[in-house]
Design a protein around this motif. Sequence first.
Motif, PDB file in Angstrom:
ATOM      1  N   TYR A  26       0.838  -1.271   0.077  1.00  0.00           N
ATOM      2  CA  TYR A  26      -0.019  -0.032   0.061  1.00  0.00           C
ATOM      3  C   TYR A  26       0.817   1.289   0.041  1.00  0.00           C
ATOM      4  N   ASN A  27       0.613   2.156  -0.946  1.00  0.00           N
ATOM      5  CA  ASN A  27       1.088   3.535  -0.754  1.00  0.00           C
ATOM      6  C   ASN A  27       0.345   4.737  -1.162  1.00  0.00           C
ATOM      7  N   GLU A  28       0.732   5.910  -0.745  1.00  0.00           N
ATOM      8  CA  GLU A  28      -0.591   6.868  -0.685  1.00  0.00           C
ATOM      9  C   GLU A  28       0.438   8.089  -1.229  1.00  0.00           C
ATOM     10  N   PHE A  29      -0.043   8.954  -1.977  1.00  0.00           N
ATOM     11  CA  PHE A  29       0.384  10.130  -2.420  1.00  0.00           C
ATOM     12  C   PHE A  29      -0.591  11.140  -2.015  1.00  0.00           C
ATOM     13  N   ILE A  30      -0.253  12.060  -1.399  1.00  0.00           N
ATOM     14  CA  ILE A  30      -1.308  13.192  -1.089  1.00  0.00           C
ATOM     15  C   ILE A  30      -1.058  14.658  -1.729  1.00  0.00           C
ATOM     16  N   ASN A  31      -1.709  15.020  -2.168  1.00  0.00           N
ATOM     17  CA  ASN A  31      -1.569  16.370  -2.761  1.00  0.00           C
ATOM     18  C   ASN A  31      -1.680  17.463  -1.897  1.00  0.00           C
ATOM     19  N   GLN A  32      -0.635  18.337  -1.460  1.00  0.00           N
ATOM     20  CA  GLN A  32      -0.799  19.332  -0.368  1.00  0.00           C
ATOM     21  C   GLN A  32      -0.826  20.738  -1.032  1.00  0.00           C
ATOM     22  N   ASN A  33      -1.332  20.867  -2.523  1.00  0.00           N
ATOM     23  CA  ASN A  33      -1.529  22.159  -2.948  1.00  0.00           C
ATOM     24  C   ASN A  33      -0.360  23.095  -2.854  1.00  0.00           C
ATOM     25  N   GLN A  34       0.849  22.607  -3.124  1.00  0.00           N
ATOM     26  CA  GLN A  34       2.006  23.514  -2.799  1.00  0.00           C
ATOM     27  C   GLN A  34       2.612  23.898  -4.186  1.00  0.00           C
ATOM     28  N   ASN A  35       2.033  23.309  -5.342  1.00  0.00           N
ATOM     29  CA  ASN A  35       2.457  23.467  -6.638  1.00  0.00           C
ATOM     30  C   ASN A  35       3.808  22.992  -6.705  1.00  0.00           C
ATOM     31  N   THR A  36       4.208  22.194  -6.299  1.00  0.00           N
ATOM     32  CA  THR A  36       5.707  21.792  -6.131  1.00  0.00           C
ATOM     33  C   THR A  36       6.136  20.531  -7.038  1.00  0.00           C
ATOM     34  N   PHE A  37       7.137  20.366  -7.775  1.00  0.00           N
ATOM     35  CA  PHE A  37       7.416  19.468  -8.598  1.00  0.00           C
ATOM     36  C   PHE A  37       8.598  19.032  -8.050  1.00  0.00           C
ATOM     37  N   TYR A  38       8.914  17.815  -7.754  1.00  0.00           N
ATOM     38  CA  TYR A  38      10.216  17.221  -7.070  1.00  0.00           C
ATOM     39  C   TYR A  38      11.197  16.667  -8.045  1.00  0.00           C
ATOM     40  N   THR A  39      12.208  17.028  -8.212  1.00  0.00           N
ATOM     41  CA  THR A  39      13.333  16.728  -9.245  1.00  0.00           C
ATOM     42  C   THR A  39      13.995  15.611  -8.759  1.00  0.00           C
ATOM     43  N   GLY A  40      14.255  14.936  -9.821  1.00  0.00           N
ATOM     44  CA  GLY A  40      14.953  13.717  -9.904  1.00  0.00           C
ATOM     45  C   GLY A  40      16.447  13.693  -9.919  1.00  0.00           C
ATOM     46  N   VAL A  41      17.277  12.670  -9.625  1.00  0.00           N
ATOM     47  CA  VAL A  41      18.672  12.669  -9.871  1.00  0.00           C
ATOM     48  C   VAL A  41      18.851  11.876 -11.152  1.00  0.00           C
ATOM     49  N   LEU A  42      19.667  12.436 -12.009  1.00  0.00           N
ATOM     50  CA  LEU A  42      20.111  11.631 -13.252  1.00  0.00           C
ATOM     51  C   LEU A  42      20.918  10.125 -12.736  1.00  0.00           C
ATOM     52  N   LYS A  43      20.765   9.425 -13.454  1.00  0.00           N
ATOM     53  CA  LYS A  43      21.213   8.112 -13.100  1.00  0.00           C
ATOM     54  C   LYS A  43      22.883   8.075 -13.158  1.00  0.00           C
ATOM     55  N   ASN A  44      23.517   8.682 -14.331  1.00  0.00           N
ATOM     56  CA  ASN A  44      24.765   8.659 -14.652  1.00  0.00           C
ATOM     57  C   ASN A  44      24.976  10.322 -15.143  1.00  0.00           C
ATOM     58  N   PRO A 157       9.809  20.835 -21.653  1.00  0.00           N
ATOM     59  CA  PRO A 157       9.847  21.485 -23.022  1.00  0.00           C
ATOM     60  C   PRO A 157       9.749  23.221 -22.720  1.00  0.00           C
ATOM     61  N   THR A 158       9.344  23.547 -21.494  1.00  0.00           N
ATOM     62  CA  THR A 158       9.085  25.168 -21.272  1.00  0.00           C
ATOM     63  C   THR A 158      10.508  25.649 -20.839  1.00  0.00           C
ATOM     64  N   GLY A 159      11.224  24.611 -20.216  1.00  0.00           N
ATOM     65  CA  GLY A 159      12.645  24.971 -19.562  1.00  0.00           C
ATOM     66  C   GLY A 159      12.236  25.497 -18.207  1.00  0.00           C
ATOM     67  N   SER A 160      11.034  25.430 -17.560  1.00  0.00           N
ATOM     68  CA  SER A 160      10.667  25.962 -16.228  1.00  0.00           C
ATOM     69  C   SER A 160      10.755  24.955 -15.387  1.00  0.00           C
ATOM     70  N   TYR A 161      10.847  23.693 -15.437  1.00  0.00           N
ATOM     71  CA  TYR A 161      10.711  22.624 -14.397  1.00  0.00           C
ATOM     72  C   TYR A 161      12.022  21.817 -14.758  1.00  0.00           C
ATOM     73  N   ALA A 162      12.818  21.390 -13.721  1.00  0.00           N
ATOM     74  CA  ALA A 162      13.947  20.729 -13.648  1.00  0.00           C
ATOM     75  C   ALA A 162      13.410  19.061 -13.388  1.00  0.00           C
ATOM     76  N   ILE A 163      13.595  18.333 -14.342  1.00  0.00           N
ATOM     77  CA  ILE A 163      12.977  16.961 -14.420  1.00  0.00           C
ATOM     78  C   ILE A 163      13.914  16.045 -13.328  1.00  0.00           C
ATOM     79  N   GLU A 164      15.208  16.253 -13.936  1.00  0.00           N
ATOM     80  CA  GLU A 164      16.451  15.435 -13.345  1.00  0.00           C
ATOM     81  C   GLU A 164      17.789  16.183 -13.467  1.00  0.00           C
ATOM     82  N   GLN A 165      18.415  16.098 -12.544  1.00  0.00           N
ATOM     83  CA  GLN A 165      19.686  16.806 -12.435  1.00  0.00           C
ATOM     84  C   GLN A 165      20.762  16.454 -11.587  1.00  0.00           C
ATOM     85  N   LYS A 166      22.094  16.447 -11.817  1.00  0.00           N
ATOM     86  CA  LYS A 166      23.137  16.015 -11.240  1.00  0.00           C
ATOM     87  C   LYS A 166      24.457  16.748 -11.448  1.00  0.00           C
TER      88      LYS A 166
END
Length: 185
Positions: A26-44, A157-166
């Motif tokens: 079981y897992n639960e993801f709760i929207n906290q209405n913070q308009n936040t996107f969580y950036t991942g880390v590149l594998k390499n 594509p808009t350059g506004s949100y980092a999907i992954e970085q390292k």
Amino acid sequence: MKYPYNLDLPYHSISLIDSTGSMDGYNEFINQNQNTFYTGVLKNLSITCNDNSLGVTNTYCTIVFTPFQDIEVASVLIVNLYGMYVSTNLCNMMYTANSQIISVTSCSPNNNLNVLTIQLANSARLPGLSSYSLIINGISIDASQISNYIQLSVMDPTGSYAIEQKNVILIPSVTQNFPIYINQI
């Protein structure tokens, strides 16, 4: 599930139930209405330069990276340079597995020459967990800094949100001439 980049995760409850009806997970993801996107880390992420010396000007560097996620159509890559500068708008990118060239619309440095924005011209999503090479021309390595590194961000594509970085460190060699004085033999 694919979520929009500009919203926090929506509320989802996910249950894993086996064939007997017993709950195995079981897992639960709760929207906290913070308009936040969580950036991942590149594998390499790695960087090598043709001339890796402190104080070198106008060399080219190859950045090899592997994202976990697919790269969207017409995405943006941002390379932040620390202790390095870029003086041209020449770069190219390829899919490392088969040396397929990936079209680049623009490769633009900022006014301080330490941030390079690359607009991709891919017409299809590029697969995640695959290796890509980004070759950047006109790189200079600052002789006054001993800590040189880059941060690569794969953006939407808009350059506004980092999907992954390292971040990755570049360890330059010291090839400056140092005089040696012999006072007595």
